[in-house]
Design a protein around this motif. Structure first.
Motif, PDB file in Angstrom:
ATOM      1  N   VAL A 146      40.983  46.900  30.636  1.00  0.00           N
ATOM      2  CA  VAL A 146      40.659  46.514  29.261  1.00  0.00           C
ATOM      3  C   VAL A 146      41.829  45.809  28.602  1.00  0.00           C
ATOM      4  O   VAL A 146      41.676  44.765  27.947  1.00  0.00           O
ATOM      5  N   LEU A 147      43.034  46.356  28.774  1.00  0.00           N
ATOM      6  CA  LEU A 147      44.210  45.786  28.125  1.00  0.00           C
ATOM      7  C   LEU A 147      44.528  44.390  28.648  1.00  0.00           C
ATOM      8  O   LEU A 147      44.736  43.456  27.866  1.00  0.00           O
ATOM      9  N   THR A 148      44.553  44.226  29.960  1.00  0.00           N
ATOM     10  CA  THR A 148      44.909  42.919  30.521  1.00  0.00           C
ATOM     11  C   THR A 148      43.834  41.872  30.252  1.00  0.00           C
ATOM     12  O   THR A 148      44.149  40.706  30.007  1.00  0.00           O
ATOM     13  N   SER A 164      41.054  39.407  33.906  1.00  0.00           N
ATOM     14  CA  SER A 164      42.431  39.184  34.350  1.00  0.00           C
ATOM     15  C   SER A 164      42.595  39.454  35.844  1.00  0.00           C
ATOM     16  O   SER A 164      42.384  40.582  36.307  1.00  0.00           O
ATOM     17  N   GLY A 165      42.987  38.430  36.582  1.00  0.00           N
ATOM     18  CA  GLY A 165      43.260  38.615  37.995  1.00  0.00           C
ATOM     19  C   GLY A 165      44.481  39.483  38.234  1.00  0.00           C
ATOM     20  O   GLY A 165      44.481  40.372  39.096  1.00  0.00           O
ATOM     21  N   TRP A 166      45.538  39.256  37.444  1.00  0.00           N
ATOM     22  CA  TRP A 166      46.739  40.086  37.589  1.00  0.00           C
ATOM     23  C   TRP A 166      46.446  41.523  37.207  1.00  0.00           C
ATOM     24  O   TRP A 166      47.029  42.461  37.784  1.00  0.00           O
ATOM     25  N   GLY A 167      45.563  41.723  36.252  1.00  0.00           N
ATOM     26  CA  GLY A 167      45.151  43.076  35.916  1.00  0.00           C
ATOM     27  C   GLY A 167      44.472  43.762  37.091  1.00  0.00           C
ATOM     28  O   GLY A 167      44.694  44.953  37.350  1.00  0.00           O
ATOM     29  N   GLN A 168      43.652  43.006  37.826  1.00  0.00           N
ATOM     30  CA  GLN A 168      43.004  43.569  39.009  1.00  0.00           C
ATOM     31  C   GLN A 168      44.021  43.926  40.085  1.00  0.00           C
ATOM     32  O   GLN A 168      43.851  44.918  40.806  1.00  0.00           O
ATOM     33  N   VAL A 169      45.067  43.127  40.202  1.00  0.00           N
ATOM     34  CA  VAL A 169      46.124  43.450  41.172  1.00  0.00           C
ATOM     35  C   VAL A 169      46.788  44.773  40.808  1.00  0.00           C
ATOM     36  O   VAL A 169      47.018  45.634  41.672  1.00  0.00           O
ATOM     37  N   LYS A 179      44.291  38.366  28.110  1.00  0.00           N
ATOM     38  CA  LYS A 179      43.908  37.048  28.623  1.00  0.00           C
ATOM     39  C   LYS A 179      42.876  36.394  27.709  1.00  0.00           C
ATOM     40  O   LYS A 179      42.938  35.179  27.455  1.00  0.00           O
ATOM     41  N   ALA A 180      41.917  37.186  27.211  1.00  0.00           N
ATOM     42  CA  ALA A 180      40.899  36.637  26.305  1.00  0.00           C
ATOM     43  C   ALA A 180      41.534  36.134  25.018  1.00  0.00           C
ATOM     44  O   ALA A 180      41.149  35.081  24.486  1.00  0.00           O
ATOM     45  N   ARG A 181      42.506  36.879  24.523  1.00  0.00           N
ATOM     46  CA  ARG A 181      43.171  36.453  23.287  1.00  0.00           C
ATOM     47  C   ARG A 181      43.947  35.158  23.504  1.00  0.00           C
ATOM     48  O   ARG A 181      43.933  34.261  22.655  1.00  0.00           O
ATOM     49  N   ALA A 182      44.622  35.058  24.646  1.00  0.00           N
ATOM     50  CA  ALA A 182      45.374  33.840  24.931  1.00  0.00           C
ATOM     51  C   ALA A 182      44.454  32.633  25.084  1.00  0.00           C
ATOM     52  O   ALA A 182      44.811  31.508  24.702  1.00  0.00           O
TER      53      ALA A 182
END
Length: 209
Positions: A90-92, A47-52, A96-99
């Motif tokens: 992990v959460l984000t 997740s890019g947004w997760g990295q942000v 993303k993987a689920r989507a």
């Protein structure tokens, strides 16, 4: 006189395989194709947004850690920031993987995590020994070097921006080791904060969130 017709040989009847054998072969082929695609595929669910968000947490952690007066509180601050960042990642990524209907625990996702885990474990163990040895000033550089190494190896199974981010972390880690100890939090803010934000935005825009 009666006409004698030549006897023509009867063509051999080909043995027909039972239908269940054909089904088993088809299933074996599908499994082979699926396994091949998993081995060759890239883990694009990072997740890019997760990295942000992790970058923002890193900047906040650097701000709080720089105001601590004792090494113990400083280490506790960064340890808390690390735990929070791992949970966010992990959460984000799972979301993303689920989507995207991409499994995290098989194929490229499993290789990504298995490649990232050893450097992180090594960093945790070295943190204990270096801190006990009275060398906390070496921790920022060591953290970024090992984290960058893990990101590079894990990035072999992900998008091309990931190993580039890992290389940047290793460069920042080397800079932290060669700089005065008082610069440690600044390097950490630039690395765990700035690099995560920059590459997070890039991954989010180029690879779907």
């Amino acid at each position: 006189m009666a006409k004698i017709h030549p006897i023509r040989p009867t063509p051999p009847v080909e043995d027909q395989e039972p239908s269940f054998d054909l089904h088993e072969r088809a299933m074996d082929n599908l499994r082979f194709i699926r396994d091949t695609m998993e081995r060759a595929g890239s883990f694009t669910a990072l997740s890019g947004w997760g990295q942000v968000v992790i970058g923002v947490a890193g900047l906040l952690g650097a701000w709080v850690a720089a105001r601590q007066v004792s090494p113990e509180n400083w280490l506790a601050t960064w340890s808390s920031a690390a735990v929070v960042s791992v949970l966010i990642g992990v959460l984000t990524t799972a979301m993303k993987a689920r989507a995207a209907r991409m499994p995290m625990l098989s194929g490229a996702g499993r290789k990504f995590m298995l490649s990232l885990a050893p450097p992180l474990v090594a960093g945790a163990l070295l943190t204990i020994f270096l801190f006990r040895a009275g060398l906390p000033s070496l921790l920022p550089g060591m953290w970024m070097l090992l984290y960058g190494a893990g990101i590079i190896t894990a990035g072999a199974f992900s998008v091309s921006a990931v190993p580039v981010m890992g290389l940047c972390f290793m460069v920042f880690g080397a800079g932290a080791l060669m700089s005065p100890a008082s610069w440690g939090d600044a390097w950490m803010a630039a690395g765990f904060g700035g690099l995560h934000v920059i590459f997070g935005f890039y991954i989010a825009r180029r690879h779907g969130g």
